[in-house]
Design a protein around this motif. Sequence first.
Motif, PDB file in Angstrom:
ATOM      1  N   PRO A  93      12.025  58.500  34.697  1.00  0.00           N
ATOM      2  CA  PRO A  93      13.036  57.455  34.920  1.00  0.00           C
ATOM      3  C   PRO A  93      14.152  57.981  35.809  1.00  0.00           C
ATOM      4  CG  PRO A  93      13.213  58.365  32.701  1.00  0.00           C
ATOM      5  CD  PRO A  93      11.948  58.911  33.284  1.00  0.00           C
ATOM      6  N   LYS A  94      14.819  57.077  36.504  1.00  0.00           N
ATOM      7  CA  LYS A  94      15.892  57.493  37.402  1.00  0.00           C
ATOM      8  C   LYS A  94      17.238  57.062  36.828  1.00  0.00           C
ATOM      9  CE  LYS A  94      15.365  53.384  40.317  1.00  0.00           C
ATOM     10  NZ  LYS A  94      15.252  52.844  41.674  1.00  0.00           N
ATOM     11  N   GLY A  95      18.203  57.964  36.910  1.00  0.00           N
ATOM     12  CA  GLY A  95      19.540  57.669  36.419  1.00  0.00           C
ATOM     13  C   GLY A  95      20.385  57.062  37.524  1.00  0.00           C
ATOM     14  N   VAL A  96      20.816  55.823  37.320  1.00  0.00           N
ATOM     15  CA  VAL A  96      21.629  55.124  38.312  1.00  0.00           C
ATOM     16  C   VAL A  96      23.101  55.363  37.982  1.00  0.00           C
ATOM     17  CG1 VAL A  96      22.221  52.886  39.288  1.00  0.00           C
ATOM     18  CG2 VAL A  96      19.849  53.391  38.660  1.00  0.00           C
ATOM     19  N   MET A  97      23.833  55.999  38.899  1.00  0.00           N
ATOM     20  CA  MET A  97      25.217  56.404  38.661  1.00  0.00           C
ATOM     21  C   MET A  97      26.170  55.370  39.257  1.00  0.00           C
ATOM     22  SD  MET A  97      24.915  60.513  39.384  1.00  0.00           S
ATOM     23  CE  MET A  97      24.480  60.318  41.111  1.00  0.00           C
ATOM     24  N   ILE A  98      26.958  54.737  38.398  1.00  0.00           N
ATOM     25  CA  ILE A  98      27.857  53.671  38.835  1.00  0.00           C
ATOM     26  C   ILE A  98      29.309  54.121  38.714  1.00  0.00           C
ATOM     27  CG2 ILE A  98      28.640  51.314  38.382  1.00  0.00           C
ATOM     28  CD1 ILE A  98      25.834  51.511  39.621  1.00  0.00           C
ATOM     29  N   GLU A  99      30.045  53.951  39.811  1.00  0.00           N
ATOM     30  CA  GLU A  99      31.454  54.334  39.834  1.00  0.00           C
ATOM     31  C   GLU A  99      32.337  53.202  39.303  1.00  0.00           C
ATOM     32  OE1 GLU A  99      32.032  55.192  43.943  1.00  0.00           O
ATOM     33  OE2 GLU A  99      30.998  57.131  43.852  1.00  0.00           O
ATOM     34  N   HIS A 100      33.563  53.564  38.925  1.00  0.00           N
ATOM     35  CA  HIS A 100      34.494  52.580  38.387  1.00  0.00           C
ATOM     36  C   HIS A 100      34.746  51.426  39.352  1.00  0.00           C
ATOM     37  CE1 HIS A 100      35.952  54.378  34.588  1.00  0.00           C
ATOM     38  NE2 HIS A 100      35.590  55.516  35.156  1.00  0.00           N
ATOM     39  N   LYS A 101      34.847  51.723  40.647  1.00  0.00           N
ATOM     40  CA  LYS A 101      35.215  50.669  41.593  1.00  0.00           C
ATOM     41  C   LYS A 101      34.162  49.558  41.630  1.00  0.00           C
ATOM     42  CE  LYS A 101      33.427  53.208  45.623  1.00  0.00           C
ATOM     43  NZ  LYS A 101      33.804  53.800  46.926  1.00  0.00           N
ATOM     44  N   GLY A 102      32.888  49.922  41.459  1.00  0.00           N
ATOM     45  CA  GLY A 102      31.845  48.900  41.461  1.00  0.00           C
ATOM     46  C   GLY A 102      31.943  47.991  40.257  1.00  0.00           C
ATOM     47  N   VAL A 103      32.182  48.570  39.085  1.00  0.00           N
ATOM     48  CA  VAL A 103      32.288  47.778  37.855  1.00  0.00           C
ATOM     49  C   VAL A 103      33.537  46.904  37.904  1.00  0.00           C
ATOM     50  CG1 VAL A 103      32.343  47.865  35.348  1.00  0.00           C
ATOM     51  CG2 VAL A 103      31.189  49.672  36.615  1.00  0.00           C
ATOM     52  N   VAL A 104      34.656  47.484  38.342  1.00  0.00           N
ATOM     53  CA  VAL A 104      35.910  46.727  38.421  1.00  0.00           C
ATOM     54  C   VAL A 104      35.742  45.533  39.358  1.00  0.00           C
ATOM     55  CG1 VAL A 104      38.303  46.806  39.213  1.00  0.00           C
ATOM     56  CG2 VAL A 104      37.392  48.668  37.816  1.00  0.00           C
ATOM     57  N   ASN A 105      35.147  45.764  40.522  1.00  0.00           N
ATOM     58  CA  ASN A 105      34.938  44.675  41.484  1.00  0.00           C
ATOM     59  C   ASN A 105      34.068  43.579  40.889  1.00  0.00           C
ATOM     60  OD1 ASN A 105      35.152  43.682  44.382  1.00  0.00           O
ATOM     61  ND2 ASN A 105      32.939  43.712  44.089  1.00  0.00           N
ATOM     62  N   ARG A 106      32.992  43.992  40.219  1.00  0.00           N
ATOM     63  CA  ARG A 106      32.058  43.009  39.650  1.00  0.00           C
ATOM     64  C   ARG A 106      32.719  42.148  38.577  1.00  0.00           C
ATOM     65  NH1 ARG A 106      30.026  39.995  36.925  1.00  0.00           N
ATOM     66  NH2 ARG A 106      27.859  39.569  36.428  1.00  0.00           N
ATOM     67  N   ILE A 107      33.463  42.760  37.665  1.00  0.00           N
ATOM     68  CA  ILE A 107      34.044  42.002  36.558  1.00  0.00           C
ATOM     69  C   ILE A 107      35.255  41.191  37.025  1.00  0.00           C
ATOM     70  CG2 ILE A 107      35.124  42.189  34.275  1.00  0.00           C
ATOM     71  CD1 ILE A 107      33.259  44.529  33.714  1.00  0.00           C
ATOM     72  N   LYS A 108      36.026  41.743  37.963  1.00  0.00           N
ATOM     73  CA  LYS A 108      37.152  40.965  38.496  1.00  0.00           C
ATOM     74  C   LYS A 108      36.641  39.730  39.229  1.00  0.00           C
ATOM     75  CE  LYS A 108      41.347  41.164  41.278  1.00  0.00           C
ATOM     76  NZ  LYS A 108      41.075  39.843  41.892  1.00  0.00           N
ATOM     77  N   TRP A 109      35.569  39.890  40.013  1.00  0.00           N
ATOM     78  CA  TRP A 109      34.980  38.725  40.678  1.00  0.00           C
ATOM     79  C   TRP A 109      34.551  37.691  39.647  1.00  0.00           C
ATOM     80  CZ3 TRP A 109      29.945  37.235  39.561  1.00  0.00           C
ATOM     81  CH2 TRP A 109      29.525  36.065  40.209  1.00  0.00           C
ATOM     82  N   MET A 110      33.921  38.135  38.572  1.00  0.00           N
ATOM     83  CA  MET A 110      33.403  37.189  37.573  1.00  0.00           C
ATOM     84  C   MET A 110      34.536  36.375  36.958  1.00  0.00           C
ATOM     85  SD  MET A 110      30.527  37.948  34.701  1.00  0.00           S
ATOM     86  CE  MET A 110      29.398  36.626  34.232  1.00  0.00           C
ATOM     87  N   ASN A 111      35.656  37.025  36.693  1.00  0.00           N
ATOM     88  CA  ASN A 111      36.750  36.266  36.095  1.00  0.00           C
ATOM     89  C   ASN A 111      37.464  35.383  37.109  1.00  0.00           C
ATOM     90  OD1 ASN A 111      37.991  36.020  33.358  1.00  0.00           O
ATOM     91  ND2 ASN A 111      39.840  36.285  34.596  1.00  0.00           N
ATOM     92  N   ASP A 112      37.488  35.785  38.378  1.00  0.00           N
ATOM     93  CA  ASP A 112      38.034  34.909  39.416  1.00  0.00           C
ATOM     94  C   ASP A 112      37.169  33.657  39.571  1.00  0.00           C
ATOM     95  OD1 ASP A 112      40.067  36.694  39.877  1.00  0.00           O
ATOM     96  OD2 ASP A 112      39.159  37.577  41.675  1.00  0.00           O
ATOM     97  N   MET A 113      35.858  33.840  39.457  1.00  0.00           N
ATOM     98  CA  MET A 113      34.926  32.727  39.662  1.00  0.00           C
ATOM     99  C   MET A 113      34.791  31.855  38.409  1.00  0.00           C
ATOM    100  SD  MET A 113      32.921  31.190  41.788  1.00  0.00           S
ATOM    101  CE  MET A 113      33.095  32.427  43.088  1.00  0.00           C
ATOM    102  N   TYR A 114      34.783  32.491  37.246  1.00  0.00           N
ATOM    103  CA  TYR A 114      34.605  31.775  35.973  1.00  0.00           C
ATOM    104  C   TYR A 114      35.707  32.216  35.001  1.00  0.00           C
ATOM    105  CZ  TYR A 114      29.993  32.099  38.218  1.00  0.00           C
ATOM    106  OH  TYR A 114      28.968  32.093  39.125  1.00  0.00           O
ATOM    107  N   PRO A 115      36.941  31.773  35.192  1.00  0.00           N
ATOM    108  CA  PRO A 115      38.063  32.324  34.424  1.00  0.00           C
ATOM    109  C   PRO A 115      37.898  32.137  32.912  1.00  0.00           C
ATOM    110  CG  PRO A 115      38.845  30.991  36.269  1.00  0.00           C
ATOM    111  CD  PRO A 115      37.379  30.759  36.163  1.00  0.00           C
ATOM    112  N   LEU A 116      38.128  33.231  32.181  1.00  0.00           N
ATOM    113  CA  LEU A 116      38.136  33.180  30.728  1.00  0.00           C
ATOM    114  C   LEU A 116      39.484  32.678  30.237  1.00  0.00           C
ATOM    115  CD1 LEU A 116      36.513  36.605  29.713  1.00  0.00           C
ATOM    116  CD2 LEU A 116      35.410  34.363  29.789  1.00  0.00           C
ATOM    117  N   ASN A 117      39.487  32.095  29.045  1.00  0.00           N
ATOM    118  CA  ASN A 117      40.742  31.809  28.363  1.00  0.00           C
ATOM    119  C   ASN A 117      40.677  32.415  26.963  1.00  0.00           C
ATOM    120  OD1 ASN A 117      39.655  29.783  26.411  1.00  0.00           O
ATOM    121  ND2 ASN A 117      39.299  28.587  28.278  1.00  0.00           N
TER     122      ASN A 117
END
Length: 291
Positions: A93-117
């Motif tokens: 199996p291959k280990g996929v290494m994800i940096e903070h900036k990728g996760v932050v961008n992904r989750i910030k986009w999700m809340n901009d597009m589908y805002p939580l309350n």
Amino acid sequence: KTGAAYVPMDPSYPDDRINYILEDTKAILVLANEDQEQRLKRLSSIGKINILAIDNEKVQEGLSLQPISNPKTDTTSTSLAYVIYTSGTTGNPKGVMIEHKGVVNRIKWMNDMYPLNEGDIILQKTPYVFDVSVWELFWAHWYGASIVFAKPEGHKDGNYIIDLMNKESITITHFVPSMLSVFKDTVSTNIDQLDLDKDNPIPSLRYIFSSGEILTLTQVQQCHNILPNTKIHNLYGPTEASVDVLYYDCTNKEIKAVYLGKQIDNTTSCILSTNLMPLPIGAIGELYIGG
């Protein structure tokens, strides 16, 4: 909080897979339940790796004596956030290494597009060794919503999921398309047995997100018929690109086709030929992702 990266492993993994992951990551700490501690100690890779049985009473007492302030770290946007091991096409199996900036961008986009309350409740049912669990876990934490955890393997039980959704007033959930089919079939066939409202069987559910497999037009249309007040969105992305990079709104009741869709924020995509030349609309090529 410590600035370390996490590497999820499923206790159902065979010993050789756990050995491989521990050796490949050079992990220094394993968090586990007490019932897994002895098994881990027998693994050849453990060596000097510290094992912390987080449900052990003495361990919990020790943790309770630690300071409640946040530790100071040198974490930056390019520091590792997590490593997820995918099956790969050949070999180990291959280990996929994800940096903070990728996760932050992904989750910030999700809340901009589908805002939580503050009234939103996300159902966390994706096993934590898959990357969809990342937004299920962190999105609500960042934006003030709530999380309900399904029981282990609960995502495979349609009746349980439906009951849990109504009991806990779930507003947001995710399905891979194959499990979405099981879910919608269970709703439609067991609607009387489960004592559901025929017009709106899960009234709290605002959003269904689907990814991981091809979402078909038939699945979307059937969901519209069964759950008329729930919005459906198709997401796409490889683990290497921080969960998802393309999205398509499937909420139109007259929808004629389901696509991979448009890029999320700060992401680019293009269809290229084998010579890495851009192709015209409708031509078949390879999808390249950047950003």
